[in-house]
Design a protein around this motif. Structure first.
Motif, PDB file in Angstrom:
ATOM      1  N   GLU A   6       5.570  -2.917   8.904  1.00  0.00           N
ATOM      2  CA  GLU A   6       4.413  -2.204   8.383  1.00  0.00           C
ATOM      3  C   GLU A   6       3.997  -1.052   9.293  1.00  0.00           C
ATOM      4  O   GLU A   6       3.548  -0.009   8.819  1.00  0.00           O
ATOM      5  CB  GLU A   6       3.257  -3.172   8.161  1.00  0.00           C
ATOM      6  N   LEU A   7       4.164  -1.201  10.622  1.00  0.00           N
ATOM      7  CA  LEU A   7       3.877  -0.082  11.521  1.00  0.00           C
ATOM      8  C   LEU A   7       4.755   1.120  11.177  1.00  0.00           C
ATOM      9  O   LEU A   7       4.268   2.249  11.065  1.00  0.00           O
ATOM     10  CB  LEU A   7       4.117  -0.504  12.970  1.00  0.00           C
ATOM     11  N   ALA A   8       6.053   0.868  11.025  1.00  0.00           N
ATOM     12  CA  ALA A   8       6.968   1.964  10.690  1.00  0.00           C
ATOM     13  C   ALA A   8       6.663   2.543   9.314  1.00  0.00           C
ATOM     14  O   ALA A   8       6.737   3.767   9.104  1.00  0.00           O
ATOM     15  CB  ALA A   8       8.412   1.458  10.754  1.00  0.00           C
ATOM     16  N   TYR A   9       6.307   1.684   8.382  1.00  0.00           N
ATOM     17  CA  TYR A   9       6.017   2.141   7.016  1.00  0.00           C
ATOM     18  C   TYR A   9       4.781   3.027   6.998  1.00  0.00           C
ATOM     19  O   TYR A   9       4.730   4.033   6.285  1.00  0.00           O
ATOM     20  CB  TYR A   9       5.829   0.919   6.123  1.00  0.00           C
ATOM     21  N   TRP A  10       3.769   2.662   7.788  1.00  0.00           N
ATOM     22  CA  TRP A  10       2.549   3.473   7.870  1.00  0.00           C
ATOM     23  C   TRP A  10       2.882   4.875   8.366  1.00  0.00           C
ATOM     24  O   TRP A  10       2.430   5.877   7.799  1.00  0.00           O
ATOM     25  CB  TRP A  10       1.543   2.795   8.798  1.00  0.00           C
ATOM     26  N   GLN A  48       0.814  -1.215   0.000  1.00  0.00           N
ATOM     27  CA  GLN A  48       0.000   0.000   0.000  1.00  0.00           C
ATOM     28  C   GLN A  48       0.853   1.273   0.000  1.00  0.00           C
ATOM     29  O   GLN A  48       0.624   2.168  -0.811  1.00  0.00           O
ATOM     30  CB  GLN A  48      -0.974  -0.016   1.189  1.00  0.00           C
ATOM     31  N   PRO A  49       1.865   1.414   0.876  1.00  0.00           N
ATOM     32  CA  PRO A  49       2.648   2.667   0.855  1.00  0.00           C
ATOM     33  C   PRO A  49       3.674   2.754  -0.270  1.00  0.00           C
ATOM     34  O   PRO A  49       4.302   3.817  -0.429  1.00  0.00           O
ATOM     35  CB  PRO A  49       3.369   2.645   2.223  1.00  0.00           C
ATOM     36  N   HIS A  50       3.874   1.659  -1.021  1.00  0.00           N
ATOM     37  CA  HIS A  50       4.940   1.669  -2.027  1.00  0.00           C
ATOM     38  C   HIS A  50       4.812   2.831  -3.010  1.00  0.00           C
ATOM     39  O   HIS A  50       5.826   3.432  -3.399  1.00  0.00           O
ATOM     40  CB  HIS A  50       4.932   0.363  -2.824  1.00  0.00           C
ATOM     41  N   LEU A  51       3.610   3.118  -3.436  1.00  0.00           N
ATOM     42  CA  LEU A  51       3.449   4.164  -4.446  1.00  0.00           C
ATOM     43  C   LEU A  51       3.876   5.515  -3.876  1.00  0.00           C
ATOM     44  O   LEU A  51       4.510   6.328  -4.572  1.00  0.00           O
ATOM     45  CB  LEU A  51       1.999   4.202  -4.936  1.00  0.00           C
ATOM     46  N   ILE A  52       3.543   5.767  -2.611  1.00  0.00           N
ATOM     47  CA  ILE A  52       4.014   6.992  -1.965  1.00  0.00           C
ATOM     48  C   ILE A  52       5.541   7.005  -1.924  1.00  0.00           C
ATOM     49  O   ILE A  52       6.182   8.034  -2.202  1.00  0.00           O
ATOM     50  CB  ILE A  52       3.428   7.109  -0.543  1.00  0.00           C
ATOM     51  N   HIS A  53       6.135   5.871  -1.602  1.00  0.00           N
ATOM     52  CA  HIS A  53       7.590   5.776  -1.513  1.00  0.00           C
ATOM     53  C   HIS A  53       8.239   6.045  -2.869  1.00  0.00           C
ATOM     54  O   HIS A  53       9.209   6.819  -2.977  1.00  0.00           O
ATOM     55  CB  HIS A  53       7.958   4.381  -1.004  1.00  0.00           C
ATOM     56  N   LEU A  54       7.730   5.420  -3.917  1.00  0.00           N
ATOM     57  CA  LEU A  54       8.306   5.602  -5.243  1.00  0.00           C
ATOM     58  C   LEU A  54       8.171   7.047  -5.719  1.00  0.00           C
ATOM     59  O   LEU A  54       9.112   7.622  -6.290  1.00  0.00           O
ATOM     60  CB  LEU A  54       7.647   4.642  -6.232  1.00  0.00           C
TER      61      LEU A  54
END
Length: 709
Positions: free
Chosen positions: A523-527, A452-458
């Motif tokens: 995933e907690l940190a990624y959120w 889910q957060p990958h697109l934000i990361h990219l």
């Protein structure tokens, strides 16, 4: 530039001299690719075809991968097939009854998840209640268009086995994207040069040999699709026909079920169709023959790409594109090192840059085996898109990642619909999918959340590479929809936000606990990180803060620490399984420091993984994970050791591919992309003061510096 990039790249040109089922080379442009053998073409497909692995333990039909019995790496257990594939070529099978997507779903709480799937294997009987899930998981399939192959007329040279080729030397010139093969066939010298156009869906080959006058030619062959069919799938309907468009030019029309494409073949010689198998064959009475093949979907069949369709123009276009590619962006050299592993690491780095372009820099996210051959029927896995493509902006070539962003915009309505049906705001991105953006049914994929957060990361990596506010405004809808889902997915309990079940973390070993898993460390940190980044995009665009996003990020539950002072994988039992991906490490290193994770605890966690993890069950990108954490902690020596860790899953073949599993996953491009991302982290660590171990020298240039990496 301080590095001689031409010399740096070319000293790692892969060279094949003897036949082996893994010894293949690929030419392509990210949207179409062709894999060739020792002949320089696709002449010996049977020699390279996948063979079942007798050591594989059958899985439970969950849609993941079976376990493997521990054993050392043996290259002879692997094969790489000869395919021609693209981002746009797909087909669907017919079945004895229509299926509905609702048949693939199970209600968990109030939300439907596409988790009803039977294991699709040839000859297996699948229960009717699981057949829909199996069909949607394995359809559509990525198409194999056919082969460009050496051909021999009756009485001509014998092409039954690659061992007929003697004194062989087949080299891929990375600097120009061109393969050049020389060998003897029936004692006569043969020279074959093959190249792909960098923009158009076009391949060109030139053959020089006295054998051309005595029956040697070049043919395009429509192979049948290689995928097995389930019991409920009807036999494939495949049809091909040829029409002559003019002297030396024919067009092939190919239909696979309801999918249709064309193949234009042009030659400096003569073209004719062989009635026995419908192949078109180019021949000549001289000693040189050129053939150009252009593929197109049905809608583009009568729209020829601009530019001349001849060998010289394709070769020139390829050489110009690749020279520009290697000359821009970043470069790394380990020349001058006395550590014997340095040359191997440099080889892996150079070859990985090539392979990730030809297989993964296209208009859609790539499959895990790119455009080389199908795994999971060629579908792409969005949790792997970071691994395939994050290195592009880190190495100053983010435009290659940007090619795939339009796919996300087109997929946004489907992702919104998935979130809506599950009762969430925003957009929930699928794990495994195709151009439709629908979730492929799976007991695993439907419950993964780390994509889910990958697109934000990219997008954030592209922003830090250097993008205008217009870029941010154009792609902000993707950021907002993603962040809306993430904030809504988190559940508040007593003022603390948690990531609730059902879920499976990036470490997929917790499959059986998917209905109770909660609060995975990574995933907690990624959120937290991704919601903060989404807020920064709003500030940059002059938009008011989103207090709902901020509240979730500030109130997220802290990761669980085990009694030994290391991070757990999950807050829920069994807390930690020491196999598969050590995903806890990704919370610091793969992710920048957010203040959410304790560096000392992460250092202890890295030690525990290093000394006690079952790396036989690891994956090719786990070694870059360890390297990125080590680099962030300032340990450049351990980062290098991680990238070169002597594990069966961390081997790289002569062509740069990273094999994982015999008979199925015989190459694994996320490992190549992960290696490049980890090297960018290593360079940043060294330039930030981390000391290289004795015996190592590193020269780097062109890397974009980001405070987040």
């Amino acid at each position: 530039m301080t590095l001689d990039r031409t010399q740096l790249v070319r000293r790692h040109n892969p060279v094949l001299t003897t036949p082996h089922p893994t010894d293949t080379l690929t030419v392509g442009n990210g949207d179409i690719a062709m894999t060739v053998d020792l002949s320089g073409l696709q002449t010996f497909p049977g020699f390279h075809e996948l063979r079942p692995d007798p050591h594989r333990v059958p899985d439970d039909g969950a849609g993941g991968l079976p376990e493997q019995r521990p054993r050392p790496f043996d290259r002879d257990n692997y094969q790489i097939p000869l395919r021609t594939q693209s981002t746009w070529g797909w087909y669907r099978t017919r079945t004895d009854r229509p299926f509905r997507r609702e048949e693939t779903e199970t209600q968990h709480g109030t939300a439907p998840y596409a988790d009803r799937m039977g294991l699709l294997r040839a000859g297996d009987t699948i229960p009717d209640e699981l057949a829909a899930g199996a069909w949607f998981a394995y359809n559509p399939r990525r198409m194999h268009f056919g082969r460009l192959t050496l051909d021999a007329a009756p009485g001509g040279p014998d092409l039954d086995t690659p061992h007929r080729l003697t004194d062989a030397r087949t080299e891929l010139d990375l600097w120009t994207g061109t393969t050049h093969a020389t060998y003897r066939l029936d004692a006569a010298p043969v020279e074959v040069t093959t190249v792909a156009h960098p923009v158009h869906h076009r391949f060109a080959v030139r053959v020089r040999s006295e054998l051309l006058a005595s029956g040697l030619g070049v043919a395009w062959v429509f192979d049948p699709q290689p995928d097995d069919l389930a019991a409920f799938e009807l036999p494939l309907t495949e049809r091909g026909a040829w029409e002559e468009l003019g002297p030396g030019r024919w067009r092939g029309h190919r239909t696979v079920e309801s999918s249709y494409y064309t193949v234009d073949v042009e030659t400096t010689g003569h073209l004719g169709v062989r009635d026995t198998d419908g192949r078109v064959v180019a021949t000549t009475d001289g000693d040189e023959l050129e053939v150009v093949v252009t593929l197109a979907p049905a809608r583009d069949a009568d729209t020829s790409p601009p530019g001349a369709a001849d060998f010289a123009s394709v070769r020139e276009a390829s050489a110009n594109w690749w020279e520009n590619h290697w000359s821009r962006g970043a470069a790394v050299s380990f020349a001058g090192s006395t550590d014997q592993r340095a040359e191997e690491l440099e080889r892996r780095v150079v070859l990985s840059q090539y392979l990730t372009v030809v297989n993964g820099a296209g208009s859609t996210p790539p499959a895990e085996t790119g455009l080389t051959y199908n795994t999971w029927t060629g579908k792409f896995h969005l949790e792997m898109h970071w691994w395939h493509a994050a290195h592009f902006p880190l190495w100053g070539r983010g435009d290659l990642l940007e090619r795939s962003l339009d796919w996300y915009h087109g997929a946004l309505p489907a992702a919104r619909e998935t979130a809506r049906r599950q009762g969430f705001r925003g957009a929930r991105w699928p794990k495994q999918t195709d151009n439709s953006a629908h979730e492929s049914p799976s007991h695993i994929g439907a419950f993964l959340i780390w994509q889910q957060p990958h697109l934000i990361h990219l997008l954030e990596l592209l922003r830090h590479e250097g993008r205008s506010d217009d870029f941010l405004a154009a792609h902000y809808p993707l950021i907002e929809a993603t962040a809306d889902f993430m904030a809504d997915f988190a559940e508040e309990r007593d003022g603390v936000f948690e990531l609730p079940p059902p879920l499976i973390p990036a470490q997929e070993s917790y499959l059986v606990d998917r209905l109770t898993n909660a609060n995975p460390t990574f995933e907690l940190a990624y959120w937290v990180w991704a919601l903060d980044v989404a807020g920064e995009w709003r500030t940059r665009l002059g938009l008011p803060p989103r207090t709902d996003w901020e509240r979730v990020a500030r109130g997220m539950r802290r990761p669980t620490v085990l009694p030994d002072g290391t991070y757990a994988a999950l807050a829920t039992p069994p807390h930690l399984l020491r196999k598969d991906h050590p995903s806890m490490l990704m919370a610091l290193g793969w992710l920048p420091d957010t203040g959410f994770v304790d560096a000392d605890i992460m250092a202890a966690t890295l030690d525990a993984v290093w000394n006690g993890w079952d790396l036989q069950t690891s994956w090719g990108w786990d070694y870059p994970v360890m390297a990125m954490t080590a680099a962030h902690l300032g340990d450049a020596g351990r980062a290098l050791d991680a990238l070169l860790y002597p594990s069966p899953k961390n081997q790289f073949l002569a062509n740069g591919h990273n094999p994982q599993m015999p008979g199925f996953l015989t190459l694994y491009l996320p490992a190549n992309g992960g290696l490049l991302a980890a090297v960018a982290h290593l360079v940043a660590a060294v330039e930030g003061g981390a000391r290289l171990p004795q015996g190592w020298c590193l020269t780097a240039e062109g890397f974009h510096r980001s405070e987040r990496h």
